[in-house]
Structures are given as C-alpha cells and as structure tokens.
Write a protein that holds these residues in place. Structure first.
Motif, PDB file in Angstrom:
ATOM      1  N   ALA A   4       2.151   1.756  -3.535  1.00  0.00           N
ATOM      2  CA  ALA A   4       1.085   2.215  -4.429  1.00  0.00           C
ATOM      3  C   ALA A   4       0.763   3.688  -4.177  1.00  0.00           C
ATOM      4  O   ALA A   4       0.586   4.469  -5.112  1.00  0.00           O
ATOM      5  N   ALA A   5       0.701   4.084  -2.910  1.00  0.00           N
ATOM      6  CA  ALA A   5       0.402   5.477  -2.579  1.00  0.00           C
ATOM      7  C   ALA A   5       1.522   6.403  -3.043  1.00  0.00           C
ATOM      8  O   ALA A   5       1.261   7.520  -3.506  1.00  0.00           O
ATOM      9  N   ALA A   6       2.770   5.958  -2.938  1.00  0.00           N
ATOM     10  CA  ALA A   6       3.902   6.785  -3.367  1.00  0.00           C
ATOM     11  C   ALA A   6       3.858   7.030  -4.869  1.00  0.00           C
ATOM     12  O   ALA A   6       4.248   8.106  -5.338  1.00  0.00           O
TER      13      ALA A   6
ATOM     14  N   LEU B 291       0.826  -1.210   0.000  1.00  0.00           N
ATOM     15  CA  LEU B 291       0.000   0.000   0.000  1.00  0.00           C
ATOM     16  C   LEU B 291       0.861   1.261   0.000  1.00  0.00           C
ATOM     17  O   LEU B 291       0.534   2.245  -0.670  1.00  0.00           O
ATOM     18  N   ARG B 292       1.980   1.249   0.756  1.00  0.00           N
ATOM     19  CA  ARG B 292       2.894   2.403   0.754  1.00  0.00           C
ATOM     20  C   ARG B 292       3.446   2.662  -0.643  1.00  0.00           C
ATOM     21  O   ARG B 292       3.523   3.800  -1.102  1.00  0.00           O
TER      22      ARG B 292
ATOM     23  N   ALA C 156       0.909   6.710  -6.871  1.00  0.00           N
ATOM     24  CA  ALA C 156      -0.351   7.348  -7.237  1.00  0.00           C
ATOM     25  C   ALA C 156      -0.485   8.768  -6.687  1.00  0.00           C
ATOM     26  O   ALA C 156      -1.051   9.635  -7.348  1.00  0.00           O
ATOM     27  N   ASP C 157       0.039   9.007  -5.486  1.00  0.00           N
ATOM     28  CA  ASP C 157      -0.126  10.316  -4.849  1.00  0.00           C
ATOM     29  C   ASP C 157       1.119  10.639  -4.019  1.00  0.00           C
ATOM     30  O   ASP C 157       1.091  10.611  -2.792  1.00  0.00           O
TER      31      ASP C 157
END
Length: 154
Positions: A16-18, A13-14, A20-21
């Motif tokens: 993916a977030a880095a 999740l980290r 994507a956003d």
C-alpha cells in the motif's frame, strides 16, 4: 494476532505504501551512492608495478589477447601481488597478500558484484572464471584496516 498474521499485514502495508507514496528516484540514487561510499576509511593501495606498463602498454588499454600480466599493489606494509592469466572460461587471478594478516578479502567487479576470496595462512589466493573487465580487491589486513586496490581493467 499470530506471527504469520503480522508478516502478512506488514507485506500488505508495504504494498500500500509503495502505491500511495513510492520512494522518489532521487532518493534511490542518493541511497545507492551513500552505500557505495561505505568503505571511505579504506586505505587505497597504489599500483606500484605493472608488467604491461613495463612493456610499454598503458594499463588503460589492457584487454583480451594479453596472455598474462603481473600487478603489484602496496598500502603501507601490505602488498598484493596479482597475476592475471587468460584461461578458457575466463581469467584466473593468482595472488598473494604479504606484510599483513588478512582477516577477509573480497573481489569486486565493475557490475558491483562482490564475492569472498579465500586466503590461506600464507596470504595466497586463487580466483578462477573471472570475466574480463574492471575489478578491485578489498582486503581487511587488521580489524580496523581495510586495503582496497584501485579499479583495474583486466
């Protein structure tokens, strides 16, 4: 799920977030600035004596080839005596904190690196292998009283 599965999921999740956003650069800069102000309640120690200044050398031009210099900082009843001695392998700082019971000290260098300083029961300390450049000391002289020396170029 097992704890190992949770750790793997959080890491995914980290990532993916880095992608994507990502955190904006301005947010990172402001976060670093906020972290740098964490000692705002510290009492700034004044430089009250400098052997190089007494010899006619302004502290701003302190640099290699000086041999040894003696500095005295004061903040309320607390005083920090500091001798800066050139040695092979870097500078050696020999100091003593008087007028207070130190509960912890740190040396901060200009590059942001901090290292703990061992202070004996008489307030004495010795730090070897310090690279030349700006530094300052942070000494907790009581549970709610932090004393910080000004940046000093050695």
């Amino acid at each position: 799920m097992f704890p190992d599965d949770d750790d793997a999921l959080m890491e995914e999740l980290r990532r993916a977030a880095a992608v994507a956003d990502p955190v904006p650069d301005l947010v990172l800069i402001n976060a670093r600035a906020a972290f740098a102000t964490r000692d705002l309640d510290a009492q700034l120690a004044a430089l009250v004596a400098d052997s190089l200044a007494a010899a006619g050398e302004p502290a701003a031009v302190r640099g290699p080839g000086e041999g040894e210099s003696l500095l005295l900082f004061a903040a309320g009843p607390a005083e920090i005596d500091l001798a800066v001695v050139e040695r092979p392998g870097g500078l050696t700082l020999i100091g003593q904190l008087t007028g207070a019971e130190p509960t912890g000290c740190e040396l901060e260098r200009g590059d942001g690196h901090r290292e703990p300083v061992e202070v004996d029961e008489l307030g004495r300390f010795l730090i070897s292998g310090v690279p030349p450049g700006p530094l300052r000391l942070h000494c907790r002289v009581a549970p709610d009283n932090l004393v910080v020396t000004p940046w000093t170029n050695v």
